[in-house]
Design an enzyme around this catalytic site. Sequence first.
Site, short mmCIF file in Angstrom:
data_model
loop_
_atom_site.label_atom_id
_atom_site.label_comp_id
_atom_site.label_asym_id
_atom_site.label_seq_id
_atom_site.Cartn_x
_atom_site.Cartn_y
_atom_site.Cartn_z
N SER A 53 0.86 -1.17 0.00
CA SER A 53 0.00 0.00 0.00
C SER A 53 0.90 1.23 0.00
O SER A 53 1.87 1.30 0.77
CB SER A 53 -0.91 0.00 1.24
OG SER A 53 -1.86 1.04 1.14
N GLU A 54 0.59 2.19 -0.87
CA GLU A 54 1.50 3.31 -1.11
C GLU A 54 1.82 4.10 0.16
O GLU A 54 2.86 4.75 0.27
CB GLU A 54 0.91 4.27 -2.16
CG GLU A 54 -0.36 4.99 -1.69
CD GLU A 54 -1.00 5.80 -2.81
OE1 GLU A 54 -0.71 5.55 -3.98
OE2 GLU A 54 -1.83 6.68 -2.49
#
Lengths: 219, 227
Positions: A53-54
Amino acid sequence: MSAADTIQRLDKQQLARRVARDIPEGAYVNLGIGLPTQVANYLDTAGDYFLHSENGILGMGPAPDEDHIDWDLINAGKQPVTLLNGGCFFHHGDSFSMMRGGHIDICVMGAYQVSTRGDLANWHTGDPDAIPAVGGAMDLAIGAKQVFVMMNLLTKTGESKLVEHCTYPLTGLGCVSRIYSELGVIDLGPDGAKVVEMVDNLTLEHLREMTGVDLTMAQ
Amino acid sequence: MIDKQVRTVAEALEGLQDGAAIMISGFGEAGVPAELIDGVVAQGACDLTIISNNAGTGDVGIAALIGAGRVRKVICSYPRMVGSRHFEERYRAGELELELVPQGNLAARIQAAGSGLGAIFTPTGYGTKLAEGKETREIDGRQYVLEYPIQADVALVKAYKADRWGNLVYRKAARNFGPIMAMAGKTTIVQVEDIDPLGTLDPETVVTPGIFVDRIVRIADAGKAAA
């Protein structure tokens, strides 16, 4: 009735299942906001997959039950998630180095338009009144080793989202390797669009007609 | 004895001037130094440039600053969120400048500032509207865009715990922009939930070394679930 009525289009869940089939165990994967998130539901639960997840998570797990929501543990869509055993946290610099540095194996994104050579348009419709927002889309597009686009090939009004040249503002050039759609799977590249598989009762000729782009069968 | 702890938010923000560029950590709501931003609202500085991933929602935080007309420019990757009406109103009225930056370029430009680099060449954005007019270069067969560091007069960061030397530990995905913004602020001001005695933070878990931190203020987070 035309032949179009017998085409066995994939629905969203079937499409998510189809994408999941091409993600090997051990892959480092970023699933975009929206429909691509559903792919996680079809990854083999017995296997190890690394969801990125960024905002600084590797080893992201599914949504928690209501009693275990922690607002310090959210995904890129700002929804609560969990951390799997072995998961870890890191800052934004490292998170985007994972993308830009080519460490993420696969990312799955939606799109407004994709060109036959793999240009991607998925951040802006070009509407001058729209508030522009880009997030991590451009970094993912050029950074992941393979970029899968998951979308319906045709809009509700029948326009093709697979085009010779994107008319929407670009996210990245020549970055999409493959489209997974309601009508089939298509590889993209410098040599153009090549159909890998089609749903039942669809012909190449019909697919060409619907999309209006030059398509050949993959070898 | 060095003690970077200050007792109040107002003390932490002392010296903040009109026209300042302020970095604010956080992604969505996670890691946002809400009480420090409230402090900026109360302090009164205006004509501000805000550097943050988002541009606030509702009537609190960055959205409150924008709503009060105190912000001249926003540098961010994603200003459009549910409830970001203050941003939208000011932006549409032409009262707010937006520099839209791809999120990874935002991070890299902040890191460049904190690391003393003059510029970076990044592949992100090449051939897109967001790179229009910018210098490009082919390096080893790949195209890159020249991007400059983003400097800040003040970085406002939320961490989980600190000691009096300013060493920081973060909590889960609330870490996000904190460590890189802490390095990029000329003055870095951190709000934490706890300040532990020197020597009790495990040095192996310190993410931000105290050298990057100037002031710490403790804001107990009573609202958070014990989980």
